[in-house]
Design a protein around this motif. Sequence first.
Motif, PDB file in Angstrom:
ATOM      1  N   GLN A 179       1.026  -1.059  -0.379  1.00 27.98           N
ATOM      2  CA  GLN A 179       0.099  -0.100   0.173  1.00 27.98           C
ATOM      3  C   GLN A 179       0.909   1.144  -0.290  1.00 27.98           C
ATOM      4  O   GLN A 179       0.786   2.068  -0.698  1.00 27.98           O
ATOM      5  CB  GLN A 179      -1.313  -0.155   0.942  1.00 27.98           C
ATOM      6  N   VAL A 180       2.276   1.323   0.756  1.00 31.36           N
ATOM      7  CA  VAL A 180       2.496   2.102   1.114  1.00 31.36           C
ATOM      8  C   VAL A 180       3.552   2.952  -0.304  1.00 31.36           C
ATOM      9  O   VAL A 180       3.591   3.827  -0.893  1.00 31.36           O
ATOM     10  CB  VAL A 180       3.768   2.221   1.921  1.00 31.36           C
ATOM     11  N   THR A 181       4.008   1.507  -1.361  1.00 32.07           N
ATOM     12  CA  THR A 181       4.973   1.780  -2.280  1.00 32.07           C
ATOM     13  C   THR A 181       3.476   2.179  -3.346  1.00 32.07           C
ATOM     14  O   THR A 181       3.853   2.891  -3.685  1.00 32.07           O
ATOM     15  CB  THR A 181       5.364   0.584  -2.898  1.00 32.07           C
ATOM     16  N   ALA A 182       2.405   1.624  -3.516  1.00 31.13           N
ATOM     17  CA  ALA A 182       1.725   1.975  -4.236  1.00 31.13           C
ATOM     18  C   ALA A 182       1.550   3.517  -4.066  1.00 31.13           C
ATOM     19  O   ALA A 182       1.251   4.088  -4.985  1.00 31.13           O
ATOM     20  CB  ALA A 182       0.250   0.865  -4.687  1.00 31.13           C
ATOM     21  N   PHE A 183       1.104   4.311  -3.194  1.00 32.48           N
ATOM     22  CA  PHE A 183       0.857   5.266  -3.113  1.00 32.48           C
ATOM     23  C   PHE A 183       2.251   6.456  -3.682  1.00 32.48           C
ATOM     24  O   PHE A 183       1.681   7.017  -4.137  1.00 32.48           O
ATOM     25  CB  PHE A 183       0.449   5.392  -1.194  1.00 32.48           C
ATOM     26  N   ASN A 184       3.177   6.108  -2.686  1.00 32.34           N
ATOM     27  CA  ASN A 184       4.142   6.954  -2.788  1.00 32.34           C
ATOM     28  C   ASN A 184       4.322   6.802  -4.390  1.00 32.34           C
ATOM     29  O   ASN A 184       4.972   8.345  -4.787  1.00 32.34           O
ATOM     30  CB  ASN A 184       5.825   5.754  -2.135  1.00 32.34           C
ATOM     31  N   ALA A 185       4.050   5.956  -5.262  1.00 27.83           N
ATOM     32  CA  ALA A 185       4.733   5.629  -6.576  1.00 27.83           C
ATOM     33  C   ALA A 185       3.530   6.684  -7.460  1.00 27.83           C
ATOM     34  O   ALA A 185       3.986   7.793  -8.414  1.00 27.83           O
ATOM     35  CB  ALA A 185       3.933   4.496  -7.021  1.00 27.83           C
ATOM     36  N   GLU A 186       1.777   6.453  -6.987  1.00 26.31           N
ATOM     37  CA  GLU A 186       1.812   7.939  -7.457  1.00 26.31           C
ATOM     38  C   GLU A 186       1.692   9.138  -7.262  1.00 26.31           C
ATOM     39  O   GLU A 186       1.573  10.136  -8.067  1.00 26.31           O
ATOM     40  CB  GLU A 186      -0.057   7.206  -7.203  1.00 26.31           C
ATOM     41  N   ILE A 187       2.070   9.126  -6.050  1.00 20.14           N
ATOM     42  CA  ILE A 187       2.449  10.831  -5.466  1.00 20.14           C
ATOM     43  C   ILE A 187       3.591  11.298  -6.043  1.00 20.14           C
ATOM     44  O   ILE A 187       3.223  12.487  -6.875  1.00 20.14           O
ATOM     45  CB  ILE A 187       1.968  11.104  -4.002  1.00 20.14           C
ATOM     46  N   ALA A 188       4.640  10.540  -6.502  1.00 19.94           N
ATOM     47  CA  ALA A 188       5.765  10.931  -6.843  1.00 19.94           C
ATOM     48  C   ALA A 188       5.759  11.108  -8.561  1.00 19.94           C
ATOM     49  O   ALA A 188       6.304  12.719  -9.282  1.00 19.94           O
ATOM     50  CB  ALA A 188       7.231   9.914  -7.056  1.00 19.94           C
TER      51      ALA A 188
END
Length: 567
Positions: free
Chosen positions: A547-556
Motif C-alpha cells: 500500500q505504501v509503495t503504490a501510494f508513493n509511486a502515484e504521488i511521486a
Amino acid sequence: MTSDPTSLPTDPTRLNAQQRRRDLAAVGQGTFDVLVIGAGVTGAGAALDAAARGLSVVLVEAGDIAVGTSSRSGKTFHGGLRYLQQLNFNLVRHAIAERDLMVKTICPHLAKPEPFMYPLQKHWERPYAGAGIMLYDIFGLKGKGVPRHKHFTRGGVIKQAPAFDPAVITGGIQYFDVRMDDARHTLAVARTAAGFGAKILVQAPVVGFLKEGVRVVGATIKDTLTGETHDIKARSVINASGVWSADLQQLAGANTFSIQPAKGIHLLLRKDAIDSETGLLAPATDSVIIARKWWDYWLVGTTDTPWEGDAHTPIADRDDVQYLLRELNHFLKKKITADDVLGVFAGLRPLLKPVNDDKGATSAISRDHSVIQGPAGFVTIVGGKYTTYRRMAADAVKGAVEAAALAGHPINAGGTVPESPTATLPLIGAAGWSALQNRIPALAGETGLSAHQVERLLTRYGDRINEVLALAHQPADAQPNPDWAGYLPVELIYAVQSEGAVTLGDVLIRRTHLSIELSDGAHRAAPEIARLLAPITGWDEAEIDSQVTAFNAEIAAERAALESVRA
C-alpha cells in the motif's frame, strides 16, 4: 480502537468492507431499475436522484468514490463568471442557482461563501467588468446564497489584499462564490444515496454488458479485490464515467460521440504565501487565474489544455507549474516561488467534442452537459460543470426512465416515476450542522480541541462529528497530529470504517488531503498511517508495504513537475 466494522451500529449510510460484501451479494438478486456506472459527482448524484425517487439503484465504480475529476476540480461551487464573456447566460444562471442551493439547503456544512477580487488594471475596465459582475449578482438574487459585490479603489484593494501590487492595479471589484471540498462532497452524495437504499460498489470496473439483442440489460463487473465477476441486471443503465464515457458507450455497442479531455492543474500554497483577506480572479493568458482561500491554505489554478495521455493518470508538467506561478505573480508584490507550494494535482474535464473539431482550444469548448441515448437501454451523461451536478443527475435519470420505456421495459412497472426531490434534500451531515455551529465553544471545552479545530471538523463531517470522535479509545486518538497537518487519528480510522476507503491512497488523497497538504506528499507519514489502519483493514506487513509503495509511486508522479521547478 474499534477494529471490526460489524461492531458499529447499523447505519445504511456507512460504507465499509461489510457493506461492500453485503451489496455484492445483493446485486445478483433480481433486476434493478437503474445501474449507474461511475462514482464521480454526477454518477453519485444520479444514484441519489434515482434512489430518492423510490427506484432501485446500483452504483459501481472502477476505483474509489471521486477518484477522477471529482477530486481534482477547483473545489469551488461557482457560476462561472468567465462564461458570461461567452454569452452562456443559461449555464451561469443554472450554476448560480445550484451554488446557492448548496449553501442554503443541500450541504451548508461543506459550502462556505468566499470573497474574490477582480483586479482592474485599466480605469476603463470598471464599467465593463462591473456590468458583468452585476449581472452575476442578479442571477443570484433569488437564491441569496452569498453577499453582493462591492467596488474598491486601489487603496481599498490594498487594504483588503496587501499582497497585491499597487503598480499593477487601479482598483477592484469584489464578488463572492463558494468554497468546498469536492472529494468529500461527492462522498456525502454517495453516502446519502446509500441511505435511500442505493447499493454502492467501489473497486468494481465494468468489463462487459449484458444484452438482449441490441438492448443493454445490465453489466458484468469485476471485483478487483477478489478477481471474481458478477452480473448486474438493470432496466436502464446510466453511463456517468466522465472521460471514459465514450469508451463505455463503445463497449455497450454504440459510437455516437467523442470526448476531448481538457487538463486543469492546481497548486496548494501555504497560508502565509499570500497576504490577503480575499481571493483573486483575473484574466490570464489561458482563460483566468484564480487564487482562493481554502481552509488553512491557498488553492491556485487553473490551466485548460488538451490531454492526450492516460486518462487514469493526468499529471502537471513543468510548464503548467511555471505558468500558474507567472500568472499569479503578475498581480503580487511579493512573488510566489515553488518553495511556497505544498502540493499539485491535475484533473481532466470531460468535454463533449464537437463534430469535425480539429483540437481547438479546450477553453472554448462548451461546458454545457448532454444526455445521449444509445444503444437501447443505455444513457450517457457527459460534459457539464461540477456545480451543476444535481441538474445533470436529474436529467440523466429522466433519460434513463425514457430509455427503459423506449426499450419496452418501463421502470416502476409502467407507473409514474416521481419528480426529482433533490433540490430540497440535505446531504448527510447537514441536518444538525447549524445547531452544532452554535455549540462550537461548548464542543471545544468537551473535546479539548480548539474552536478552530472543532469548526474544521464540522466543515468535514457536519452533524456526524460525534461518530468520528466516538472512535477514540485513548485521548491521543482524538487530538490533532501535527505531523499529519492537524488531522485526528480517528478521522483516518473513520475513513475506512464509514467512508468506504479501501486503499491507503483513498485515505491520504481523497478522505483527507495529506498528499497535497504535506510538503513531501505524505511520504514520511504514509507508513505510520498504514499501520494505524492495519487492524481495521486486515493488512499484514507485506500488504502495508504494498500500500505504501503504490501510494508513493502515484504521488511521486504527480509531484515530479513541482520538484523539477524547485530544483
